[in-house]
Design a protein around this motif. Structure first.
Motif, PDB file in Angstrom:
ATOM      1  N   LEU A   1       0.841  -1.210   0.000  1.00  0.00           N
ATOM      2  CA  LEU A   1       0.000   0.000   0.000  1.00  0.00           C
ATOM      3  C   LEU A   1       0.870   1.251   0.000  1.00  0.00           C
ATOM      4  O   LEU A   1       0.595   2.240   0.682  1.00  0.00           O
ATOM      5  CB  LEU A   1      -0.965  -0.014   1.184  1.00  0.00           C
ATOM      6  N   SER A   2       1.923   1.155  -0.807  1.00  0.00           N
ATOM      7  CA  SER A   2       2.861   2.267  -0.945  1.00  0.00           C
ATOM      8  C   SER A   2       3.671   2.052  -2.206  1.00  0.00           C
ATOM      9  O   SER A   2       4.298   0.990  -2.363  1.00  0.00           O
ATOM     10  CB  SER A   2       3.784   2.355   0.267  1.00  0.00           C
ATOM     11  N   PHE A   3       3.668   3.033  -3.095  1.00  0.00           N
ATOM     12  CA  PHE A   3       4.466   2.935  -4.302  1.00  0.00           C
ATOM     13  C   PHE A   3       5.953   2.982  -3.968  1.00  0.00           C
ATOM     14  O   PHE A   3       6.769   2.309  -4.600  1.00  0.00           O
ATOM     15  CB  PHE A   3       4.101   4.074  -5.273  1.00  0.00           C
ATOM     16  N   THR A   4       6.313   3.747  -2.966  1.00  0.00           N
ATOM     17  CA  THR A   4       7.716   3.884  -2.581  1.00  0.00           C
ATOM     18  C   THR A   4       8.264   2.576  -2.024  1.00  0.00           C
ATOM     19  O   THR A   4       9.325   2.098  -2.429  1.00  0.00           O
ATOM     20  CB  THR A   4       7.887   4.995  -1.537  1.00  0.00           C
TER      21      THR A   4
ATOM     22  N   ARG B   1      -5.683   6.842  -4.717  1.00  0.00           N
ATOM     23  CA  ARG B   1      -4.417   7.468  -4.374  1.00  0.00           C
ATOM     24  C   ARG B   1      -4.670   8.852  -3.761  1.00  0.00           C
ATOM     25  O   ARG B   1      -5.519   9.598  -4.238  1.00  0.00           O
ATOM     26  CB  ARG B   1      -3.540   7.630  -5.611  1.00  0.00           C
ATOM     27  N   SER B   2      -3.915   9.137  -2.747  1.00  0.00           N
ATOM     28  CA  SER B   2      -3.886  10.491  -2.192  1.00  0.00           C
ATOM     29  C   SER B   2      -2.507  10.695  -1.574  1.00  0.00           C
ATOM     30  O   SER B   2      -1.699   9.773  -1.526  1.00  0.00           O
ATOM     31  CB  SER B   2      -4.984  10.671  -1.129  1.00  0.00           C
TER      32      SER B   2
ATOM     33  N   SER C   1       4.949   3.263 -10.971  1.00  0.00           N
ATOM     34  CA  SER C   1       3.737   4.067 -11.179  1.00  0.00           C
ATOM     35  C   SER C   1       3.266   3.965 -12.623  1.00  0.00           C
ATOM     36  O   SER C   1       2.057   3.834 -12.892  1.00  0.00           O
ATOM     37  CB  SER C   1       4.025   5.533 -10.825  1.00  0.00           C
ATOM     38  N   ARG C   2       4.210   4.008 -13.570  1.00  0.00           N
ATOM     39  CA  ARG C   2       3.844   3.952 -14.986  1.00  0.00           C
ATOM     40  C   ARG C   2       3.208   2.603 -15.333  1.00  0.00           C
ATOM     41  O   ARG C   2       2.199   2.552 -16.049  1.00  0.00           O
ATOM     42  CB  ARG C   2       5.077   4.202 -15.849  1.00  0.00           C
ATOM     43  N   GLN C   3       3.763   1.507 -14.861  1.00  0.00           N
ATOM     44  CA  GLN C   3       3.214   0.190 -15.180  1.00  0.00           C
ATOM     45  C   GLN C   3       1.821   0.002 -14.578  1.00  0.00           C
ATOM     46  O   GLN C   3       0.956  -0.615 -15.200  1.00  0.00           O
ATOM     47  CB  GLN C   3       4.164  -0.908 -14.691  1.00  0.00           C
TER      48      GLN C   3
ATOM     49  N   LEU D   1      -6.648  -0.199  -2.231  1.00  0.00           N
ATOM     50  CA  LEU D   1      -7.294  -0.879  -3.342  1.00  0.00           C
ATOM     51  C   LEU D   1      -8.750  -0.455  -3.486  1.00  0.00           C
ATOM     52  O   LEU D   1      -9.460  -0.268  -2.491  1.00  0.00           O
ATOM     53  CB  LEU D   1      -7.247  -2.404  -3.139  1.00  0.00           C
ATOM     54  N   THR D   2      -9.190  -0.317  -4.723  1.00  0.00           N
ATOM     55  CA  THR D   2     -10.616  -0.174  -4.986  1.00  0.00           C
ATOM     56  C   THR D   2     -11.254  -1.557  -4.890  1.00  0.00           C
ATOM     57  O   THR D   2     -10.558  -2.581  -4.774  1.00  0.00           O
ATOM     58  CB  THR D   2     -10.850   0.409  -6.386  1.00  0.00           C
TER      59      THR D   2
END
Length: 296
Positions: A16-19, A50-51, A33-35, A57-58
């Motif tokens: 639950l974190s892109f980083t 995202r915020s 992020s792009r993929q 997840l939706t």
């Protein structure tokens, strides 16, 4: 949709974190992020909310997460199983295991089973004389042959040199001698495995007797070799047998060494030329011996 995208998606969904997902994947954050954006565009729905404060997840994303886990697990399992097949760890191999092979192969089979427990070993109870034909016909993958062999369709590796013995009924006049010449047997009735068919000890015995200067008087043919020795024990005649049979019939059969150096059989493991099966390579690795020429 690429497997890489699924793995990126699962990492983000679980962290639950892109980083943190990028760090887990050992890549920078922008490719992740792009993929994910490409994946959402292909599916046609948003998978994450995202915020600046959170990533979650939706409902569609949760459903896709369950499906993606199954797909990635199946892909990983396919890779593992394929590698195991390539390493000869799973599959099937058919081995000729009758007569002499039953005395030669046990240690090899035990070692192979220990190191490759998930390979199915199909044991075909063929007498050695018929391994050659069974190999050429594809009925077995590995068998034994008597050298020399002049067939270019098979590869061989010599395993053992087996002496031939004279087998005499107990109380036979020649049994008083410690060692015999083949010529000593020339005037006696022979019991023999069929020598006009197959490529085993019957043909070898006939060749050895002819080399010694006589053609044996064959009064009875029988197979397997155990039946030949049963007839010898009953007094029906004499026989020439491989030393691996010396333990049979105890005091009813007298076994004597044969003087001629050529009264011996070079036994080789054999397989079809060009058979690149990883399982075959693994089986051969469990066998002793060295490469043997086909002619000689």
């Amino acid at each position: 949709m690429e497997l890489r995208q699924l793995r990126y998606f699962l990492a983000v969904a679980e962290e639950l974190s892109f980083t943190r997902a990028a760090a887990l994947l050992h890549v920078s954050q922008p490719p992740v992020s792009r993929q994910i954006m490409l994946l959402e565009a292909e599916i046609g729905t948003q998978l994450f909310e995202r915020s600046k404060q959170y990533v979650r997840l939706t409902s569609a994303g949760q459903h896709f997460y369950d499906q993606a886990r199954t797909l990635v697990a199946a892909a990983n399992a396919a890779v593992v199983s394929t590698r195991r097949v390539a390493a000869g760890q799973v599959g099937k191999i058919s081995v000729g295991l009758g007569g002499t092979a039953a005395h030669v192969f046990p240690d090899t089979l035990a070692l192979f089973r220990r190191h490759h427990p998930e390979v199915e070993l199909v044991l075909n109870p063929l007498n050695l004389a018929y391994h050659h034909a069974a190999l050429l016909e594809g009925r077995i993958d590995v068998g034994l042959v008597v050298l020399p062999m002049d067939n270019d369709e098979l590869e061989t590796r010599k395993l053992i040199r087996m002496r031939l013995l004279a087998a005499l009924p107990a109380g036979h006049g020649l049994a008083t001698r410690r060692k015999l010449s083949l010529r000593d047997l020339a005037s006696h009735d022979f019991i023999m495995v069929p020598w006009t068919k197959g490529r085993g000890f019957g043909r070898l015995t006939m060749q050895a007797c002819r080399r010694a200067g006589f053609v044996p008087n064959v009064v009875q043919e029988a197979e397997p070799m155990e039946s030949v020795l049963g007839m010898v024990a009953a007094g029906a005649g004499v026989a020439v047998v491989p030393e691996s049979m010396e333990h049979l019939y105890g005091s009813k059969v007298a076994y004597r060494p044969i003087k001629e150096y050529y009264a011996a059989a070079d036994i080789a493991i054999a397989w079809r030329k060009g058979d690149g099966s990883p399982i075959l390579r693994a089986f051969l690795a469990c066998c002793p011996g060295r490469s043997a020429p086909k002619r000689g």
